[in-house]
Design a protein around this motif. Structure first.
Motif, PDB file in Angstrom:
ATOM      1  N   GLY B  62      -2.132  -3.214  -8.396  1.00  0.00           N
ATOM      2  CA  GLY B  62      -3.179  -3.865  -9.200  1.00  0.00           C
ATOM      3  C   GLY B  62      -3.165  -3.396 -10.640  1.00  0.00           C
ATOM      4  O   GLY B  62      -3.263  -4.193 -11.574  1.00  0.00           O
ATOM      5  N   ILE B  99      -1.810 -15.489  -9.292  1.00  0.00           N
ATOM      6  CA  ILE B  99      -1.813 -14.189  -8.621  1.00  0.00           C
ATOM      7  C   ILE B  99      -2.656 -14.318  -7.359  1.00  0.00           C
ATOM      8  O   ILE B  99      -3.831 -14.659  -7.437  1.00  0.00           O
ATOM      9  CB  ILE B  99      -2.431 -13.109  -9.532  1.00  0.00           C
ATOM     10  CG1 ILE B  99      -1.654 -13.011 -10.852  1.00  0.00           C
ATOM     11  CG2 ILE B  99      -2.475 -11.757  -8.811  1.00  0.00           C
ATOM     12  CD1 ILE B  99      -2.378 -12.202 -11.918  1.00  0.00           C
ATOM     13  N   LYS B 101      -4.335 -12.297  -4.420  1.00  0.00           N
ATOM     14  CA  LYS B 101      -4.686 -10.921  -4.064  1.00  0.00           C
ATOM     15  C   LYS B 101      -4.983 -10.819  -2.562  1.00  0.00           C
ATOM     16  O   LYS B 101      -5.955 -11.393  -2.076  1.00  0.00           O
ATOM     17  CB  LYS B 101      -5.898 -10.451  -4.855  1.00  0.00           C
ATOM     18  CG  LYS B 101      -6.328  -9.038  -4.465  1.00  0.00           C
ATOM     19  CD  LYS B 101      -7.414  -8.492  -5.360  1.00  0.00           C
ATOM     20  CE  LYS B 101      -7.770  -7.073  -4.899  1.00  0.00           C
ATOM     21  NZ  LYS B 101      -8.703  -6.426  -5.831  1.00  0.00           N
ATOM     22  N   TYR B 107      -0.095  -8.002  -3.567  1.00  0.00           N
ATOM     23  CA  TYR B 107      -0.296  -9.242  -4.326  1.00  0.00           C
ATOM     24  C   TYR B 107       0.944 -10.129  -4.201  1.00  0.00           C
ATOM     25  O   TYR B 107       2.056  -9.636  -3.992  1.00  0.00           O
ATOM     26  CB  TYR B 107      -0.494  -8.938  -5.808  1.00  0.00           C
ATOM     27  CG  TYR B 107      -1.722  -8.115  -6.122  1.00  0.00           C
ATOM     28  CD1 TYR B 107      -2.897  -8.716  -6.559  1.00  0.00           C
ATOM     29  CD2 TYR B 107      -1.690  -6.723  -6.001  1.00  0.00           C
ATOM     30  CE1 TYR B 107      -4.023  -7.958  -6.860  1.00  0.00           C
ATOM     31  CE2 TYR B 107      -2.796  -5.951  -6.297  1.00  0.00           C
ATOM     32  CZ  TYR B 107      -3.971  -6.577  -6.733  1.00  0.00           C
ATOM     33  OH  TYR B 107      -5.068  -5.822  -7.029  1.00  0.00           O
TER      34      TYR B 107
END
Lengths: 126, 364
Positions: B62, B99, B101, B107
């Motif tokens: 992250g 992206i 998550k 990811y």
């Protein structure tokens, strides 16, 4: 793929239909199919004198613009302005959708064009 | 040319195959206009398997992504999708991406097909954090179902309540009629719809199941042609046209995806400076007044002076008008201003209008 008898064809996928002393010009079924949905066209003006091989108009599909070439030399006598507002009719009926009618400068140029058998062979190779 | 797992299906169903960014993909099936209207009114099915997928995993995954993209992912929740540009230090765009998550340490990044290799190298060469990066593009197929009937059609194949997937949300390991897939409520058409990620081996089967499930609703396969006109009407950017190495996200109206209050990220200094001085160029929408279709790269003039160029232009099937996006000197980027587009050497009049051309109909 429609390739009617009795009219002439160019290697650039235009058709030529003689009526009296006028040659009516349009694009072939093969051409409209390759272009896809036609949404815009540009045509020359009456009285324009154009040589064989010169661009005489533009046909635009959603994706791209393509020139339309003179299959023979001549003077533009009639312009099918109805097509400007209904370019999709070229997709539906390519051989009824003439774009311009010209008075050929040199009738012998007609002989250099393809007949339906020769044009069919050309399309088969593409 | 690379082939997607659906190549044979496209051939069998009569898709017209062209080359696009090194991939063999259908440009159209029934025709661009028909497919475009079908997506606006019912639903269309797209093969987007050419898109690149890059996985980022690790304790600092992250932190790494947060540093390399312009948007802020610090508040992102599990199962959320975030759109973001990714910039060079000078503010030019490396790519724009989604992206996904899964959790703080996992990811998935979805990038433009033609940029996949470039992006992968970019990700690797800029990695300083504790994370691993893997290009898994070849292991992932992607099918998009787009249009107002998408949810009703896809719902027939799964027990999961699709209404539980919010806009820009996703669910992983969903069963779609026996096929395991990741499903997100995302897309590139301005309509509600889903993007489905699955194993390449399962793609042809799911494609056929979706087509038969959606027969009554009018679902049709669609190609790259309609994908482009649909995204263009919704003013969604295309890499290489609205954004590029030489166009910043601020110039391309993507400022809301550039979070200058983030502590640090690639391109921050350049973009901050650009914002303070206000960017020299700005993307605008315009419609033709004179007869003509604007196209990519056509010049734009005002008062005899060159003021920019067309990034995308087309006939708009929904609006039945000829419209375009243009990158202009900021001073000229005013709604209602009359400009000239140079089409086949002729200056033709156009008017700057508000964007988007087509109001997106997302289900939020």
């Amino acid at each position: 793929m429609k390739i009617p008898e009795g009219i002439k064809y160019s290697k650039d996928h235009e058709w030529v239909k003689m009526e009296g002393n006028l040659a009516y010009l349009g694009i072939t079924d093969y051409a409209q199919d390759s272009l896809g949905d036609i949404v815009f066209i540009e045509l020359p003006a009456e009285g324009d004198v154009l040589a064989s091989g010169q661009p005489m108009g533009v046909v635009e599909s959603v994706k791209a613009a393509s020139d339309v070439y003179m299959p023979l030399s001549g003077t533009v006598k009639k312009v099918n302005n109805v097509l400007l507002d209904n370019p999709e009719s070229i997709n539906k009926d390519p051989y009824d959708s003439w774009m311009i009618a010209v008075e050929p400068t040199d009738a012998s140029e007609l002989e250099t064009l393809l007949d339906h058998v020769e044009y069919k062979k050309l399309c088969a190779k593409l | 040319m690379k082939k997607t797992p659906l190549y044979q299906v496209h051939q069998d169903l009569g898709g017209k195959i062209i080359e696009f960014g090194g991939w063999a993909l259908p440009v159209q099936y029934s025709g661009v206009l028909d497919e475009h209207h079908t997506v606006r009114n019912a639903a269309g099915l797209f093969d987007v398997s050419h898109m690149g997928e890059i996985s980022v995993k690790g304790p600092e995954a992250g932190k790494y992504i947060q540093r390399i993209v312009t948007n802020d992912i610090s508040q992102a929740k599990k199962n959320q999708v975030i759109y973001t540009p990714m910039c060079y230090p000078d503010g030019g765009v490396v790519d724009d991406l989604l992206i996904y998550k899964f959790d703080d340490e996992k990811y998935l990044l979805v990038v433009n097909a033609a940029n996949t290799e470039k992006d992968y190298q970019w990700f690797r060469s800029n990695l300083q954090e504790d994370a691993t990066i893997e290009n898994i593009s070849d292991k992932v197929a992607q099918i998009a179902i787009q249009g107002p009937m998408s949810e009703a059609i896809l719902q027939k194949l799964t027990r999961i309540n699709l209404a539980d997937i919010p806009f820009y949300g996703f669910m992983d390991k969903i069963e779609l009629d026996g096929v395991n897939a990741l499903v997100s409520r995302t897309g590139y058409t301005g309509e509600d719809g889903f993007e489905i990620y699955l194993s390449p081996a399962d793609a042809p089967g799911l494609w056929m199941k979706l087509l038969s499930a959606g027969e009554k609703e009018g679902l049709k396969p669609a190609g790259l042609g309609a994908r482009d006109t649909l995204r263009f009407e919704a003013a969604l950017p295309l890499y290489g046209q609205e954004i590029s190495r030489d166009i910043s996200p601020l110039e391309a109206r993507l400022g809301i995806f550039v979070k200058l209050d983030k502590e640090v990220f690639m391109g921050k200094e350049a973009l901050k400076k650009q914002k303070e001085q206000s960017p020299g160029r700005k993307l605008v929408g315009f419609e033709m007044i004179d007869r003509g279709i604007p196209r990519h790269d056509y010049r734009v003039r005002f008062d005899g002076k060159d003021i920019g160029y067309v990034t995308t232009g087309s006939y708009s099937p929904t609006l039945n008008k000829n419209i375009g996006l243009a990158l202009l000197e900021s001073a000229h980027a005013q709604v209602d201003k009359t400009i000239e587009i140079i089409i086949r050497e002729k200056p033709l009049k156009a008017r700057i209008i508000k964007l988007p051309f087509y109001k997106k109909r997302y289900k939020k």
